[in-house]
Design an enzyme around this catalytic site. Structure first.
Site, PDB file in Angstrom:
ATOM      1  N   LYS A 240     -20.085   2.778  -7.828  1.00 47.93           N
ATOM      2  CA  LYS A 240     -19.408   1.515  -8.094  1.00 47.93           C
ATOM      3  C   LYS A 240     -19.066   1.344  -9.561  1.00 47.93           C
ATOM      4  O   LYS A 240     -19.858   1.668 -10.437  1.00 47.93           O
ATOM      5  CB  LYS A 240     -20.309   0.345  -7.686  1.00 47.93           C
TER       6      LYS A 240
ATOM      7  N   LYS B 110      -1.105   4.395  -1.171  1.00 47.86           N
ATOM      8  CA  LYS B 110      -2.021   4.907  -0.146  1.00 47.86           C
ATOM      9  C   LYS B 110      -1.249   5.774   0.845  1.00 47.86           C
ATOM     10  O   LYS B 110      -1.642   6.908   1.147  1.00 47.86           O
ATOM     11  CB  LYS B 110      -2.672   3.733   0.582  1.00 47.86           C
TER      12      LYS B 110
ATOM     13  N   ARG C 180       0.820  -1.222   0.000  1.00 52.51           N
ATOM     14  CA  ARG C 180       0.000   0.000   0.000  1.00 52.51           C
ATOM     15  C   ARG C 180       0.854   1.272   0.000  1.00 52.51           C
ATOM     16  O   ARG C 180       0.521   2.270   0.629  1.00 52.51           O
ATOM     17  CB  ARG C 180      -0.963   0.007   1.196  1.00 52.51           C
TER      18      ARG C 180
ATOM     19  N   ARG D 268      -8.370   4.415  -0.237  1.00 55.71           N
ATOM     20  CA  ARG D 268      -8.975   3.443   0.667  1.00 55.71           C
ATOM     21  C   ARG D 268      -8.833   2.028   0.098  1.00 55.71           C
ATOM     22  O   ARG D 268      -9.201   1.756  -1.033  1.00 55.71           O
ATOM     23  CB  ARG D 268     -10.439   3.782   0.891  1.00 55.71           C
TER      24      ARG D 268
ATOM     25  N   GLU E  34     -18.253   0.778  16.840  1.00 55.26           N
ATOM     26  CA  GLU E  34     -17.517  -0.254  16.084  1.00 55.26           C
ATOM     27  C   GLU E  34     -15.992  -0.188  16.206  1.00 55.26           C
ATOM     28  O   GLU E  34     -15.277  -0.510  15.250  1.00 55.26           O
ATOM     29  CB  GLU E  34     -17.925  -0.223  14.594  1.00 55.26           C
TER      30      GLU E  34
ATOM     31  N   GLU F   5     -27.571   6.807   1.432  1.00 55.21           N
ATOM     32  CA  GLU F   5     -26.752   7.933   0.999  1.00 55.21           C
ATOM     33  C   GLU F   5     -27.579   8.902   0.160  1.00 55.21           C
ATOM     34  O   GLU F   5     -28.308   8.485  -0.721  1.00 55.21           O
ATOM     35  CB  GLU F   5     -25.579   7.415   0.162  1.00 55.21           C
TER      36      GLU F   5
ATOM     37  N   GLY G 294     -23.055   3.977  12.370  1.00 54.92           N
ATOM     38  CA  GLY G 294     -22.452   2.884  13.141  1.00 54.92           C
ATOM     39  C   GLY G 294     -21.043   3.162  13.611  1.00 54.92           C
ATOM     40  O   GLY G 294     -20.777   3.181  14.805  1.00 54.92           O
TER      41      GLY G 294
ATOM     42  N   HIS H 197     -28.919  -0.148   6.042  1.00 51.94           N
ATOM     43  CA  HIS H 197     -28.198   1.018   5.524  1.00 51.94           C
ATOM     44  C   HIS H 197     -27.644   0.692   4.151  1.00 51.94           C
ATOM     45  O   HIS H 197     -27.088  -0.375   3.929  1.00 51.94           O
ATOM     46  CB  HIS H 197     -27.065   1.409   6.477  1.00 51.94           C
TER      47      HIS H 197
ATOM     48  N   HIS I   2     -17.743  11.153   2.883  1.00 51.62           N
ATOM     49  CA  HIS I   2     -16.612  10.779   2.033  1.00 51.62           C
ATOM     50  C   HIS I   2     -15.682  11.958   1.788  1.00 51.62           C
ATOM     51  O   HIS I   2     -14.688  11.828   1.109  1.00 51.62           O
ATOM     52  CB  HIS I   2     -17.113  10.210   0.703  1.00 51.62           C
TER      53      HIS I   2
HETATM   54  N1  GLN Z   1     -22.097   0.376   9.969  1.00 53.01           N
HETATM   55  C1  GLN Z   1     -21.061   0.636   9.021  1.00 53.01           C
HETATM   56  C2  GLN Z   1     -20.231   1.806   9.478  1.00 53.01           C
HETATM   57  O1  GLN Z   1     -20.766   2.709  10.023  1.00 53.01           O
HETATM   58  C3  GLN Z   1     -21.614   0.900   7.651  1.00 53.01           C
HETATM   59  C4  GLN Z   1     -20.526   1.193   6.660  1.00 53.01           C
HETATM   60  C5  GLN Z   1     -20.961   1.220   5.190  1.00 53.01           C
HETATM   61  O2  GLN Z   1     -22.084   1.426   4.866  1.00 53.01           O
HETATM   62  N2  GLN Z   1     -20.063   1.019   4.303  1.00 53.01           N
HETATM   63  O3  GLN Z   1     -19.047   1.872   9.283  1.00 53.01           O
HETATM   64 ZN    ZN Z   2     -22.593   3.398   4.020  1.00 43.68          ZN
END
Ligand code: GLN
Ligand code: ZN
Length: 768
Positions: free
Chosen positions: A123, A32, A29, A526, A495, A676, A443, A652, A705
């Site tokens: 994507k 990065k 990496r 990333r 998390e 989003e 999250g 989500h 982002h």
């Molecule tokens: N729960 C995940 C977070 O908050 C969701 C991430 C995602 O949608 N890529 O990181």
């Molecule tokens: Zn997300």
């Protein structure tokens, strides 16, 4: 073998072994790290350029060593190849023009600045790579800026490398672009691009390129007759001039079908066909190229399984029957797989023998090209080793657990049943007692250096379990306190224990393996390390319950349990190719379902099951979509229907154009769907309404982002747009996505603004 049709191909030598592209982040990496240091101001531009040049050089060396007689170049990118193409064609949005320096302008378009909104990101076809969506305004005047492409070619030529510069083709570039507000369809601008590509081809030829590869994966999507005709016209024009190199058009990610005929009607010199994803249809379509070179993509560029060499050689023999000459190739760029298996010394040796990363794939390409020319026996050793590995894989007990399969079948036939959404909503309202426009997050909270260090120390055994648990609990307490202080309504534990939302679960489930350094680029700087799903999936123990229970014990506000859904777990893993994917999804669904039930048992009133990748796995051809949508929706519902009606299920979704999956989002039937929306201005709400969706929605009002902190007024504006599009009773307020990639100070400021904006709009709503 000589090529018989007219044009530049007469002088272009066919080749025998290549790949369509390569990873570019560096085996460790390096890119990065360099790019992020440059952004942080700790690395100067010169050093950044040196790192990039070194990576390109190593890449050429790797392919030359593998014995490729044509080497794809210009596959490097500081951020994204679609953005590079926008620069090449002078198609950056007007709002970045004020940034004087070209490199900083490029990064401004990619990431935004305090004043500048970045391009949207979405994507790349059905992969987990994200590209930046060019915006084409009617005022966009395309102009050619070939300096970077030419400089890259010069590097290769100087080394005597048989370079084949790779550039995104005009059809794909415009198919992936979006119209700026009020502007016409980008596709309508194809004619404007033709002279630029003509000029580019001529410059590349002058620069020493015998071949050029134009990437046109858009040709494996559904194009109508008029579009196909346009493709013929454009490539007819591109190949009309004598002053050009030989042109290879690369199709990949599926069966190009009628697009091959459209290309065959032009003077292009070669076509690349994905014989892994494209199947027999793609193989049959190559007859349109019976007098030309076909790059037969028999080595999977996207997945990590060792190629069945005997099978691939059979496919090549068939393809040879219908093409002028054949080059063995990867099916697509190896951008989507890690560099090399070599550093993976901790992988189970049995499993390791079943795999091939980019470097091992290059070897497979060479073996197949040799066998095609000199017969299988010329590489007998390689074929023997391959057969042995495939046989071991087929008989390994971990790939088949009959009792688990029985339980999945039983769950599937029982089906998913929850009460109607309105009944559930009433039960949940009574239980949760939330205000109008409840605020929450998706999250994750910022992954600080402390957290990363603690996780690494735990992994290396330098931090024992108890100390690790304490460190994570400290972080959970910090995040709960922060959310209480900010005044959010539904809290999360943040998390901290998760390196990644898929890898975390993969490490705790049977049937997955994880790599030490198998990084692939997700977007910009990333990178992710997709786990390898190689066997039947089973949950030996609860995975998240202790952390969530602890978080809930710290607050009287509801805490959301946080899980990743089956589709996303599959989408962000390398998935086994020896079992139908729908069956694999249901195995994962059973494991997640067990976890939701355990979270409920631990006192959590809300469980979120993230499916950000729902859109990403959508098949590229409409004909294949209904089947996918059926199994993906079914697996989500199996995963989320084990809990009681009063337990609220959130999901989500992010990063996507949701248009095609909007009905399926509705069919997921989650009680609350966060999605989003900040970069696309709440468009999604109208779409959901039109799909007849009546459950609750949390449109993202903070684009995470970008490092930019939105102002309260800006968030309030988005909320007003949301309230205008959907009754306030059904709306939640949240960021676009998880906060893990952001900094503490950014998050605190942005969430403060989010809560304040919500307060203001709540006042207006209740006032009306
Ligand atoms: N729960 C995940 C977070 O908050 C969701 C991430 C995602 O949608 N890529 O990181
Ligand atoms: Zn997300």
């Amino acid at each position: 073998m000589t090529l018989t049709h007219t044009g530049a191909a007469r002088s272009a030598r066919p080749f025998t072994a290549t790949a369509l592209g390569a990873p570019r982040i560096g085996p460790n990496r390096e890119l990065k790290k360099a790019v992020e240091a440059y952004w942080a101001g700790t690395l100067d531009r010169r050093s950044l350029r040196d790192v990039a040049a070194g990576l390109r050089r190593d890449d050429r060396a790797r392919m030359t060593m593998a014995g490729f007689d044509s080497v794809p170049t210009n596959t490097f990118s500081y951020y994204d190849q679609v953005l590079d193409t926008a620069v090449l064609l002078g198609a950056l949005p007007a709002r970045v023009e004020g940034v004087e320096d070209p490199l900083d302008r490029y990064f401004a378009a990619a990431r935004g600045t305090a004043e500048i909104r970045p391009l949207e990101m979405t994507k790349w076809f059905d992969t987990n790579y994200h590209y930046l969506v060019p915006e084409i305004a009617d005022e966009t005047r395309f102009t050619l800026h070939p300096e970077a492409v030419l400089a890259d070619l010069a590097e290769a030529v100087e080394e005597g490398v048989p370079a084949r510069p790779v550039v995104v083709g005009p059809a794909t570039f415009l198919a992936l672009s979006k119209a700026a507000p009020g502007a016409g369809e980008p596709w309508e601008r194809l004619d404007d691009l033709v002279p630029l590509y003509q000029q580019l081809l001529s410059l590349l030829r002058a620069g020493g390129a015998g071949w050029v590869q134009l990437d046109e994966p858009a040709l494996v999507t559904d194009l109508d007759a008029a579009q196909l005709e346009k493709v013929t016209e454009v490539y007819g024009a591109l190949t009309a001039s004598a002053d050009r190199p030989a042109v290879c058009v690369a199709t990949y990610f599926g069966d190009p079908g009628p697009a091959l005929e459209a290309l065959g009607a032009t003077e292009i010199d070669a076509v690349a066909v994905d014989l892994v994803a494209g199947g027999p249809g793609a193989l049959a379509a190559t007859t349109a190229f019976h007098d030309r070179l076909v790059l037969a993509g028999v080595v999977d560029g996207r997945n990590i399984w060792r190629t069945d060499l005997d099978g691939a050689l059979g496919t090549l023999a068939t393809a040879l029957g219908s093409s002028g000459s054949l080059a063995v190739s990867t099916s697509c760029s190896t951008l989507h797989v890690p560099y090399s298996l070599e550093p993976e010394s901790d992988l189970d040796p049995g499993l390791r023998a079943w795999l091939a990363f980019a470097e091992e794939k290059y070897d497979e390409v060479r073996v197949l090209a040799d066998a095609l020319r000199d017969g299988r026996d010329s590489r007998a050793d390689a074929f023997d080793r391959c057969r042995e590995a495939l046989a071991a894989r087929a008989s390994d007990p971990r790939v088949r657990d009959m009792s688990l399969r029985g339980r999945v079948d039983a769950l599937r036939s029982a089906g998913a049943t929850r009460a109607p959404a309105a009944e559930r909503a009433a039960a949940q309202r009574a239980r949760l007692g939330l205000p109008t426009l409840p605020t929450t997050t998706i999250g994750s909270f910022p992954q600080t250096d402390d957290i990363r260090r603690a996780r690494a120390a735990h992994r290396n055994g330098r931090l024992d379990d108890a100390a690790y648990t304490d460190a994570m609990r400290d972080e959970i307490r910090r995040v709960i306190e922060l959310q209480e202080r900010l005044g959010l309504d539904v809290l999360v534990h943040g998390e901290p224990e998760r390196n990644d939302m898929v890898q975390y679960f993969a490490e705790l489930l049977d049937g997955f393996a994880t790599t030490a350094g198998g990084w692939v680029q997700s977007y910009g700087s990333r990178c992710v390390r997709p786990p390898i799903l190689f066997g039947d999936v089973r949950r030996p123990n609860p995975m998240t319950v202790d952390w969530s229970r602890y978080a809930q014990s710290l607050t009287s506000k509801p805490v959301k349990g946080m899980l990743t859904g089956p589709v996303t777990i599959l989408a962000w893993s390398f998935v086994r190719d020896d079992l139908p994917i729908a069956d694999v999804a249901d195995q994962v669904a059973l494991a997640i379902r067990q976890e939701t039930v355990d979270l409920q048992g631990a006192g959590l009133a809300i469980v979120q099951v993230d499916e950000p990748a729902l859109r990403e796995l959508l098949p590229l051809r409409r004909a294949d979509q209904p089947d996918y949508l059926d199994w993906s929706v079914r697996s989500f519902r199996l995963a989320t229907s084990g809990v009681s009606d009063a337990t609220q299920i959130h999901t989500h979704l992010c990063y996507s154009e949701f248009g095609e999956v909007i009905d399926s989002i509705a069919r997921l039937d989650a009680d609350v769907t966060s999605i989003e929306a900040a970069r696309s201005h709440m468009e999604i709400l109208g779409d959901l309404d039109a799909a007849g969706f009546t459950n609750q929605v949390g449109p993202g009002v903070y684009d995470i982002h970008s490092p930019r902190v939105p102002a309260e007024g800006e968030i309030a504006e988005l909320l007003r747009e949301a309230v205008a599009a959907m009754p306030a009773e059904r709306l939640w307020v949240n960021p676009d996505c998880g906060l893990k990639t952001r900094r503490d100070d950014e998050v605190e400021a942005a969430l403060g603004a989010l809560v304040a904006a919500t307060g203001a709009v709540r006042g207006e709503v209740s006032g009306t």
